[in-house]
Design an enzyme around this catalytic site. Structure first.
Site, PDB file in Angstrom:
ATOM      1  N   ALA A 119       6.049   0.832  -6.593  1.00 46.37           N
ATOM      2  CA  ALA A 119       7.420   1.030  -6.122  1.00 46.37           C
ATOM      3  C   ALA A 119       8.029  -0.228  -5.499  1.00 46.37           C
ATOM      4  CB  ALA A 119       7.437   2.160  -5.092  1.00 46.37           C
ATOM      5  N   ASN A 175       1.786   3.382  -0.275  1.00 44.96           N
ATOM      6  CA  ASN A 175       0.901   2.570  -1.119  1.00 44.96           C
ATOM      7  C   ASN A 175       1.376   1.120  -1.213  1.00 44.96           C
ATOM      8  OD1 ASN A 175      -1.233   4.331  -2.562  1.00 44.96           O
ATOM      9  ND2 ASN A 175       0.627   5.579  -2.616  1.00 44.96           N
ATOM     10  N   HIS A 203      12.640  -0.055   0.404  1.00 41.09           N
ATOM     11  CA  HIS A 203      11.615  -0.994   0.880  1.00 41.09           C
ATOM     12  C   HIS A 203      12.291  -2.339   1.133  1.00 41.09           C
ATOM     13  CE1 HIS A 203       8.481   1.837  -0.219  1.00 41.09           C
ATOM     14  NE2 HIS A 203       8.936   1.879  -1.446  1.00 41.09           N
TER      15      HIS A 203
HETATM   16  N1  LIG Z   1       1.580   2.211  -5.739  1.00 44.18           N
HETATM   17  C1  LIG Z   1       2.774   2.764  -5.549  1.00 44.18           C
HETATM   18  O1  LIG Z   1       3.762   2.080  -5.267  1.00 44.18           O
HETATM   19  C2  LIG Z   1       2.942   4.240  -5.708  1.00 44.18           C
HETATM   20  C3  LIG Z   1       4.224   4.754  -5.864  1.00 44.18           C
HETATM   21  C4  LIG Z   1       4.375   6.117  -6.070  1.00 44.18           C
HETATM   22  C5  LIG Z   1       3.279   6.962  -6.056  1.00 44.18           C
HETATM   23  N2  LIG Z   1       2.044   6.442  -5.828  1.00 44.18           N
HETATM   24  C6  LIG Z   1       0.875   7.333  -5.799  1.00 44.18           C
HETATM   25  O2  LIG Z   1       0.595   7.768  -7.115  1.00 44.18           O
HETATM   26  C7  LIG Z   1      -0.049   9.045  -7.059  1.00 44.18           C
HETATM   27  C8  LIG Z   1       0.623  10.001  -8.045  1.00 44.18           C
HETATM   28  O3  LIG Z   1       1.965  10.242  -7.653  1.00 44.18           O
HETATM   29  P1  LIG Z   1       2.719  11.547  -8.178  1.00 44.18           P
HETATM   30  O4  LIG Z   1       4.103  11.489  -7.659  1.00 44.18           O
HETATM   31  O5  LIG Z   1       2.504  11.697  -9.647  1.00 44.18           O
HETATM   32  O6  LIG Z   1       1.929  12.692  -7.392  1.00 44.18           O
HETATM   33  P2  LIG Z   1       1.925  14.261  -7.717  1.00 44.18           P
HETATM   34  O7  LIG Z   1       1.511  14.922  -6.450  1.00 44.18           O
HETATM   35  O8  LIG Z   1       3.179  14.666  -8.385  1.00 44.18           O
HETATM   36  O9  LIG Z   1       0.746  14.424  -8.808  1.00 44.18           O
HETATM   37  C9  LIG Z   1      -0.604  14.147  -8.525  1.00 44.18           C
HETATM   38  C10 LIG Z   1      -1.462  14.976  -9.495  1.00 44.18           C
HETATM   39  O10 LIG Z   1      -2.811  14.540  -9.340  1.00 44.18           O
HETATM   40  C11 LIG Z   1      -3.643  15.688  -9.207  1.00 44.18           C
HETATM   41  N3  LIG Z   1      -4.773  15.318  -8.356  1.00 44.18           N
HETATM   42  C12 LIG Z   1      -4.741  14.948  -7.052  1.00 44.18           C
HETATM   43  N4  LIG Z   1      -5.987  14.671  -6.621  1.00 44.18           N
HETATM   44  C13 LIG Z   1      -6.818  14.851  -7.683  1.00 44.18           C
HETATM   45  C14 LIG Z   1      -8.221  14.720  -7.870  1.00 44.18           C
HETATM   46  N5  LIG Z   1      -9.026  14.362  -6.870  1.00 44.18           N
HETATM   47  N6  LIG Z   1      -8.725  14.969  -9.106  1.00 44.18           N
HETATM   48  C15 LIG Z   1      -7.931  15.370 -10.136  1.00 44.18           C
HETATM   49  N7  LIG Z   1      -6.595  15.526 -10.013  1.00 44.18           N
HETATM   50  C16 LIG Z   1      -6.036  15.261  -8.795  1.00 44.18           C
HETATM   51  C17 LIG Z   1      -2.771  16.777  -8.577  1.00 44.18           C
HETATM   52  O11 LIG Z   1      -3.255  18.072  -8.901  1.00 44.18           O
HETATM   53  C18 LIG Z   1      -1.412  16.481  -9.190  1.00 44.18           C
HETATM   54  O12 LIG Z   1      -1.189  17.197 -10.397  1.00 44.18           O
HETATM   55  C19 LIG Z   1       0.018   9.514  -5.593  1.00 44.18           C
HETATM   56  O13 LIG Z   1      -1.223   9.238  -4.946  1.00 44.18           O
HETATM   57  C20 LIG Z   1       1.105   8.621  -5.006  1.00 44.18           C
HETATM   58  O14 LIG Z   1       0.958   8.399  -3.622  1.00 44.18           O
HETATM   59  C21 LIG Z   1       1.851   5.106  -5.673  1.00 44.18           C
END
Ligand SMILES: NC(=O)c1ccc[n+]([C@@H]2O[C@H](COP(=O)([O-])OP(=O)(O)OC[C@H]3O[C@@H](n4cnc5c(N)ncnc54)[C@H](O)[C@@H]3O)[C@@H](O)[C@H]2O)c1
Length: 252
Positions: A119, A175, A203
């Site tokens: 992001a 993150n 941000h």
């Molecule tokens: N690096 C970045 O800048 C950045 C930006 C946005 C999101 N993220 C991260 O990316 C990830 C995904 O975001 P999202 O919006 O798609 O989240 P979300 O909650 O919409 O989807 C996450 C999915 O992963 C599954 N899940 C969670 N833990 C699990 C595990 N241990 N094993 C199997 N499945 C699992 C959940 O059931 C869910 O369907 C999050 O951790 C979020 O914080 C990072």
């Protein structure tokens, strides 16, 4: 064409499946099988109800878009099973022992761990910290209180301190703070604000060093289904995957 295994079929997983171009998603896994099936229907991938079987699929690279906990639980096994990994929940790498373990394993197995820009933008400039002293990195993030899971009618500072402490308190939201530390090698000064008037995830990143100073403001549209996640984060994975094998590498 690269074969991708999707670990996590939530908001980001859906966007990757809908927009895959330049790569193919062949395998999906999620603790919530219903979500995995939805994503599989979008891209024709096979659903694996079991993580070990998922790793036996023909995917060359696993894209983690699940959670900080999933990185802790699965990243090292993925490398051991001979696959590269893209880690979106980079906040997990605030744990230095885990990060070192993952890096060492990647080196030992000759596999790669990719951290997408997610992001934020400007990681390319921060990476010059390896060669030119970056002296200060400041991140001020503002989100709607609903994304942070808190209730307030006024703009308020909810956290000030290090990236590691912030991701511990808000594992779904910050993150980017860990990504900028990994890129620069410098501990960031992090502020997290909740603002009921914020309709975007904002941000504000400033860094300075031998080269001069950079100030960046990113006003991200939240993803339609998860206000905590910026749409840009999903797009950064699409871009990373599409460019992996391209002969011309830009801004890496
Ligand atoms: N690096 C970045 O800048 C950045 C930006 C946005 C999101 N993220 C991260 O990316 C990830 C995904 O975001 P999202 O919006 O798609 O989240 P979300 O909650 O919409 O989807 C996450 C999915 O992963 C599954 N899940 C969670 N833990 C699990 C595990 N241990 N094993 C199997 N499945 C699992 C959940 O059931 C869910 O369907 C999050 O951790 C979020 O914080 C990072």
């Amino acid at each position: 064409m690269k074969k991708v295994g999707l670990l996590g079929c939530g908001n980001v997983g859906h966007i990757i499946a809908e927009r895959c171009d330049g790569f193919v998603v062949t395998a999906v896994f999620d603790v919530d099988t219903r979500r995995a099936e939805e994503v599989a229907n979008l891209c024709g991938a096979r659903v694996y109800p079991d993580f070990d079987r998922f790793l036996e699929s023909d995917a060359d690279i696993i894209v983690e878009a699940a959670s900080v906990a999933a990185v802790r639980e699965y990243a090292q096994t993925i490398l051991t099973k001979g696959k590269d990994i893209v880690i979106l929940s980079v906040g997990a790498l605030a744990d230095e022992e885990l990060r070192r373990g993952i890096e060492q394993l990647a080196a030992a197995t000759d596999h790669r761990v990719y951290i997408p820009s997610g992001a934020i933008v400007g990681l390319d400039g921060l990476k010059t910290g390896e060669f030119a002293n970056i002296t200060r990195v400041v991140l001020r993030t503002t989100k709607n209180p609903a994304s942070l899971g808190i209730a307030t009618n006024e703009r308020m500072l909810v956290f000030k301190g290090t990236a590691a402490d912030c991701i511990r308190e808000f594992p779904k939201n910050i993150n980017v703070a860990v990504a900028i530390e990994l890129a620069s090698g410098v501990k960031a000064e992090v502020e997290l604000w909740a603002d009921p008037a914020a309709i975007r995830n904002i941000h504000e990143l400033t860094y300075e060093g031998e080269f001069g100073e950079v100030t960046i403001t990113v006003r991200n549209n939240p993803s339609p289904d998860n206000p905590a996640t910026s749409y840009l984060a999903a797009l950064s994975i699409l871009t990373l995957l599409r460019n992996l094998d391209r002969p011309l590498q830009i801004g890496t």
